[in-house]
Design an enzyme around this catalytic site. Structure first.
Site, PDB file in Angstrom:
ATOM      1  CD  GLU A  81      -2.234   4.382   2.833  1.00 31.69           C
ATOM      2  OE1 GLU A  81      -3.431   4.615   3.059  1.00 31.69           O
ATOM      3  OE2 GLU A  81      -1.854   3.529   2.001  1.00 31.69           O
TER       4      GLU A  81
ATOM      5  CG  HIS B 239      -2.014  -0.936   1.207  1.00 29.96           C
ATOM      6  ND1 HIS B 239      -3.232  -0.664   1.783  1.00 29.96           N
ATOM      7  CD2 HIS B 239      -2.130  -2.179   0.677  1.00 29.96           C
ATOM      8  CE1 HIS B 239      -4.045  -1.683   1.611  1.00 29.96           C
ATOM      9  NE2 HIS B 239      -3.390  -2.624   0.944  1.00 29.96           N
TER      10      HIS B 239
END
Length: 164
Positions: free
Chosen positions: A67, A65
């Site tokens: 993040e 992901h």
């Protein structure tokens, strides 16, 4: 005093828009790679210290992901697992996994664009970042450039549906 407070709010809004636009550029990179277009930047002292976008399909990893990739880059840049006094900008509300990583990294602020009604863990379904049962909370600003952040996702999934 009111004028000073207004100036601070305007400056913060300008900064939020500026850094969210940088996150949107990352989301576009993901889009161009046929990845779900989520982008992220991490800012410390008004400078971007990490940039990333989703790479789950490319890396064949549930962990890829935007993040998590950005947090890892910021950790290396600062030579620390603690991201105190950092703000993470992400185009889509973080999922529980990413919210947990943001919480664990001790980021001070999260700014996100579009809400995630199916997996959102920063207000949509749950709010892990401001749960007082944890020893750290993260200040959240939501809906920054929400329309732009939402539109890139809508466009991506519309194209995906047309391919099926």
């Amino acid at each position: 005093m009111k004028q000073d407070a207004d100036t601070v709010i305007k400056f913060q809004k300008m900064n939020n828009n500026k850094f969210m636009k940088a996150a949107l550029k990352e989301a576009q990179k993901a889009f161009d790679k046929n990845e779900v277009p989520v982008g992220c930047v991490i800012v410390k002292d008004n400078k971007i210290i990490a940039r990333a976008h989703n790479l789950r399909e490319s890396k064949k990893s549930v962990l890829a992901h935007a993040e998590l990739i950005a947090i890892e880059k910021a950790n290396k840049k600062l030579n620390s697992w603690i991201l105190d006094e950092c703000t993470i900008y992400v185009t889509l509300e973080p999922c529980p996994m990413c919210a947990g990583a943001i919480l664990q990294s001790r980021c001070t602020n999260l700014v996100f664009g579009a809400f995630e009604p199916k997996f959102g863990a920063c207000g949509s379904i749950v709010n892990l970042l401001q749960d007082t049962n944890f020893n750290h909370q993260v200040k959240i600003t939501s809906g920054v450039l929400q329309e732009e952040c939402s539109n890139i996702l809508k466009k991506f999934f519309q194209i995906l549906r047309q391919k099926r």
